[in-house]
Design a protein around this motif. Structure first.
Motif, PDB file in Angstrom:
ATOM      1  N   HIS A 177      -8.330   3.484  -0.550  1.00  0.00           N
ATOM      2  CA  HIS A 177      -8.504   2.550   0.562  1.00  0.00           C
ATOM      3  C   HIS A 177      -8.290   3.342   1.855  1.00  0.00           C
ATOM      4  N   TYR A 208       0.845  -1.180   0.000  1.00  0.00           N
ATOM      5  CA  TYR A 208       0.000   0.000   0.000  1.00  0.00           C
ATOM      6  C   TYR A 208       0.886   1.238   0.000  1.00  0.00           C
ATOM      7  N   HIS A 252     -13.110  -3.067   6.264  1.00  0.00           N
ATOM      8  CA  HIS A 252     -12.407  -2.741   5.016  1.00  0.00           C
ATOM      9  C   HIS A 252     -13.257  -1.713   4.306  1.00  0.00           C
ATOM     10  N   HIS A 260     -13.480   1.856   1.584  1.00  0.00           N
ATOM     11  CA  HIS A 260     -12.936   2.787   0.607  1.00  0.00           C
ATOM     12  C   HIS A 260     -13.717   4.091   0.711  1.00  0.00           C
TER      13      HIS A 260
HETATM   14 ZN    ZN Z   1      -9.149  -1.743   0.077  1.00  0.00          ZN
END
Ligand code: ZN
Length: 146
Positions: free
Chosen positions: A105, A61, A89, A91
């Protein structure tokens, strides 16, 4: 810290406090309420943002720290299990003072200015994340059909 109600049809609807870490505060709501699987959505504003882009070549990332205020135009995410804990999780799509939108993200370090969220728990078997060799990501694991 989050303040919320539990609706008759099972949603958790509430707000986060100014200064909260967006990702951690949403994860806390899931943990406090034993939510093992579900969806999360939110709108609001951030004092600063930390979003990431996953580099598919290096399998890492790349984090982008954005200072200054941004609108949360949309946060969409899910809740499942990782290492025995709930994992959110998510976005986000953010916008700046000129209405330009971008996103990524959601990482830790995004500081809430104001945020309204709603979480819908799903009832069913656990979805568990495990390391996926091919992508380098903690993806959902499913049993292979026999
Ligand atoms: Zn993600």
């Amino acid at each position: 810290m989050a303040s919320y109600i539990h609706t008759d049809n099972g949603y958790f609807v509430g707000k986060l406090d100014r200064g909260d870490d967006l990702l951690e505060a949403l994860t806390d709501v899931a943990r406090e309420n034993g939510i093992r699987l579900g969806q999360v959505k939110a709108i609001g504003a951030l004092e600063k943002a930390c979003i990431a882009y996953y580099d598919q070549t290096t399998k890492t990332y790349n984090y982008l720290d954005l200072s200054g205020g941004h609108e949360i135009l949309n946060l969409t995410g899910n809740i499942s299990r990782k290492d025995g804990e709930p994992m959110v999780h998510a976005h986000v799509t953010l916008s700046d003072e000129e209405g330009r939108a971008f996103g990524g993200h959601l990482g830790k370090g995004s500081v809430v200015f104001a945020c309204e969220f709603w979480i819908q728990p799903w009832i069913g078997p656990d979805l568990v994340r495990g390391f996926d060799e091919d992508t380098g990501l903690p993806l959902w694991e499913f049993q292979e059909p026999e």
